[in-house]
Design an enzyme around this catalytic site. Sequence first.
Site, PDB file in Angstrom:
ATOM      1  N   GLU A   9       0.805  -1.232   0.000  1.00 61.69           N
ATOM      2  CA  GLU A   9       0.000   0.000   0.000  1.00 61.69           C
ATOM      3  C   GLU A   9       0.836   1.280   0.000  1.00 61.69           C
ATOM      4  OE1 GLU A   9      -2.598  -2.707   2.656  1.00 61.69           O
ATOM      5  OE2 GLU A   9      -0.472  -2.417   2.277  1.00 61.69           O
ATOM      6  N   ASP A  97      -2.225  -5.225   3.183  1.00 61.68           N
ATOM      7  CA  ASP A  97      -2.510  -5.657   4.549  1.00 61.68           C
ATOM      8  C   ASP A  97      -3.513  -6.807   4.592  1.00 61.68           C
ATOM      9  OD1 ASP A  97      -0.812  -3.732   5.566  1.00 61.68           O
ATOM     10  OD2 ASP A  97      -2.403  -2.255   5.869  1.00 61.68           O
ATOM     11  N   ASP A  99      -6.282  -7.479   6.077  1.00 62.95           N
ATOM     12  CA  ASP A  99      -7.587  -7.170   6.657  1.00 62.95           C
ATOM     13  C   ASP A  99      -8.529  -6.842   5.506  1.00 62.95           C
ATOM     14  OD1 ASP A  99      -6.808  -4.633   5.862  1.00 62.95           O
ATOM     15  OD2 ASP A  99      -6.663  -3.813   7.888  1.00 62.95           O
ATOM     16  N   GLU A 101      -9.755  -4.027   4.266  1.00 60.37           N
ATOM     17  CA  GLU A 101      -9.314  -2.965   3.358  1.00 60.37           C
ATOM     18  C   GLU A 101      -8.154  -3.442   2.500  1.00 60.37           C
ATOM     19  OE1 GLU A 101     -10.817   0.007   2.859  1.00 60.37           O
ATOM     20  OE2 GLU A 101     -12.336  -0.689   4.268  1.00 60.37           O
ATOM     21  N   TYR A 319       1.419  -5.619  12.939  1.00 53.41           N
ATOM     22  CA  TYR A 319       0.306  -4.880  12.335  1.00 53.41           C
ATOM     23  C   TYR A 319      -0.562  -4.257  13.418  1.00 53.41           C
ATOM     24  CZ  TYR A 319      -3.383  -3.760   9.007  1.00 53.41           C
ATOM     25  OH  TYR A 319      -4.304  -3.104   8.229  1.00 53.41           O
ATOM     26  N   ARG A 321      -3.665  -2.855  13.365  1.00 61.34           N
ATOM     27  CA  ARG A 321      -5.135  -2.921  13.375  1.00 61.34           C
ATOM     28  C   ARG A 321      -5.529  -4.362  13.659  1.00 61.34           C
ATOM     29  NH1 ARG A 321      -3.999   0.478   8.932  1.00 61.34           N
ATOM     30  NH2 ARG A 321      -4.537   2.646   9.389  1.00 61.34           N
ATOM     31  N   HIS A 366      -5.260 -11.647  13.835  1.00 53.64           N
ATOM     32  CA  HIS A 366      -3.882 -11.182  13.752  1.00 53.64           C
ATOM     33  C   HIS A 366      -3.273 -11.434  15.111  1.00 53.64           C
ATOM     34  CE1 HIS A 366      -4.403  -9.142   9.925  1.00 53.64           C
ATOM     35  NE2 HIS A 366      -5.459  -8.521  10.394  1.00 53.64           N
TER      36      HIS A 366
END
Length: 857
Positions: A9, A97, A99, A101, A319, A321, A366
């Site tokens: 990203e 990532d 997740d 998103e 990570y 989040r 995670h």
Amino acid sequence: MTKKLVIVESPAKAKTINKYLGDDFIVESSIGHIRDIPARAADLPEKKRELWKTTRFGIDIDNDFTPIYVVTDSSKKQVRLLKKHLKEADELYLATDEDREGEAIAWHLLEELKPKIPVHRMVFHEITERAIHEAAANPRDINMPLVQAQETRRILDRLFGYEVSPVLWRRVQRGLSAGRVQSPATRIIVERERERIAFTRASYSGLKAVLAVAEDEFPASLRSVDGARVAEGSDFGPDGELAKDRLLLSPQDAIDLATGLSGAGFKVADVKRKPYTRRPYAPFRTSTLQQEAGHKLRFGARRTMSAAQRLYEGGFITYMRTDSTDISASALEAARSLVAERYGSTFLPEKPRYYGKKAKGAQEAHEAIRPAGEQFQDIDVIAAEFGPTSDETKVYELVWMRTVASQMKDAKGESVIVQIEADALDSRTCRFQASGRTITFPGFMRAYVEGSDDPDAALDDKETLLPAMEEGEEVRPIELTPTDHETKPPARFTEASLIKRLEELGIGRPSTYASIIATILDREYARKSGSALIPTWRAFSVVGLLEQYFSDYVNYDFTARMEADLDRIAAGDADRVPYLDAFYNGNGSPGLKSLVGEDVLERIDPKAVNSFPIGIGEDGEPIVARAGQYGPYLAHGERRASIPPDIAPDELTLERALEILDAPSGNRTLGIDPESGLDVLAMAGRFGPYIQLGERDPDSKEKPRTASLFKTMSLDDVTLEDALQLLTIPRVVADHPDDGNPIEALNGRYGPYIKWGKESRSLETEDQLFTVDLDEALALLAKPRQRRGAKPPLKELGADPVTGSEIVIKDGRFGLYMTDGTTNVSFRKTESLENITLEHASDRLAEKRAKGPAKKK
């Protein structure tokens, strides 16, 4: 030589990963999302614009809620670069990532790049050499349920925002927004303020004592009189009435008891000792990191996440989040080794400690947030990388200490409660209580103690020592002091406590908490005073309208169920299409579509929605607060007065409202404009007093004409004649003989001036705005432009605790702003010279730096 293209990203993440992969890899970033649903038809390529007519805000409702996607303008250049690299590659690794998103970004890259080479989904939760190589060696396919969950959320947000926000524009104020999660979160803040408004303070008194055993003094407080418990703050209800059977002492009662106990003998009636154990706190989840950074560092959620993002992308933490409190076996071993090395084996439990998930609605798995790698980097390494006082170093230190402390032994101690009795002169028996706490083994507290929003809270490592006492032992009174108290309304939410509340309710997810709060502040639904979140009258209007006409969408259980439904879609246990159809078209209950028609708009009374009763004036007329287009104001019959921005809703009592209305600077009608027949109003505004022609029509896009008062004028003595003359500004002096373009006389933030095209010259006095003629204007324009000297700051706040630079408040062309010399941030409407603190300014500047420079359009 074969090449493998890896797409992540962010450029920072790409830079770190590039260090760990060989020359046969090209590592590039997408710079976030590359595609989105267009906001309007003009955002579509010309040949596709006809598609817009078949959609609702870019979503084809009748075709399984299929969204139209376009490459965003800001991503077009990067997409071209990625396509160029793709031509040179033999394999593609999508390493965004792990997740929703990140999964969606990977899918959009696949859809847009249309690679004809093997594609792999590469996932990792820390950026270390071992983690990156393991991820490259063990790729997987794109997780489509995760993609569908993200797409469903985006569609929900688009439909709710685009359908409901226009209702707010037409009935509250243009430019407002409603959000599927933002609106319930705003309601939480508003409801707390309503509780504070409804709260009735109660007064009660008590008796504090300083007692002594031998030479050791200690405090105690009166608990009962003749067996009747003395009333304390927690015994009262929000209505100010005693909710429990208690003895309510008046100030005089407390004085009489103190007098009656003078010379009395004090004796220990009871001693209770109880061992206690404190377990370590679990490693950080996203929400607990945000809360603890708020408590300990006074960081806002966005500031915390910005620092954590940079630490993750630099390979220093995992990570950031996550809902999980689990850490890997290698991380457990690293933490345990550090415990033994730094604190000794007596602090190390025999077995590793494990923590289960506790977050309501926890989603994708995670690890917890911990230092990255199999050996944790020392804090000094982060300080050398980012600076010893940087946000990154402070956040890393929290993460490091919390992770290490989670693998330490329990803290142990003993709590002691001592009851002491004395007989007053009137024979009443008074019982005092003293409490103490000792720590016999600090355990994990040697490394870490959790903070608190409450400055009076006793932290876990806080000891209160009492001298040794036994039942029947005599105690010597040193001092008896009557005390008077008042109950306090419930505390306002801070960012930390709001995140905790959102998590308890199941509203939002770790990745959204920071953006939820940022939106609430940016939309000026709340302002910060210190760390407290104070709702604005605008928020009261919006929440009130939504509660009355869109009640489900600000209902906490309904919002939490929506989050749970998204989790089910992400797990592959539910289909997005029936869910979206029920949300929009209804299924046994009204859908969103039926709630936003013209008939609903007709039922909404803008005046009622934007009015909040304060009380009744002496003339029997109601006094109301209103959320106006240009700021909140008070209305009492024909009288108007702006509400100062630093007055919180719960502080606007009837007495305070009358003071504001009676103040000379209150709004008033000067008379009627003979040309338009509209009222000419003298008003107090954020940027000073001004004249306005007519009231603002909430259903009209047209704004009333306004003109600032001259510096020599005041609202107290400005006349109708003055006002009508001011409304002629800006005035066309004449057309310039060279090109025929007008020369105008205007009044600006830096004073009066004339303007011709791009040329402008200052006038000496404001009165010249009415008198300057063509010859005088041409003479001024013929002179070279004078450079205006820098204005001194309006207020100096002190050195920024983050950068060390001096923060000052200045008055700029577009209003007040705060600056540290390199970063500037404009004031929000809710901010003023009086309520800006150094801490608040530091947070705002840090948020601006975290966003980076503004993108050019």
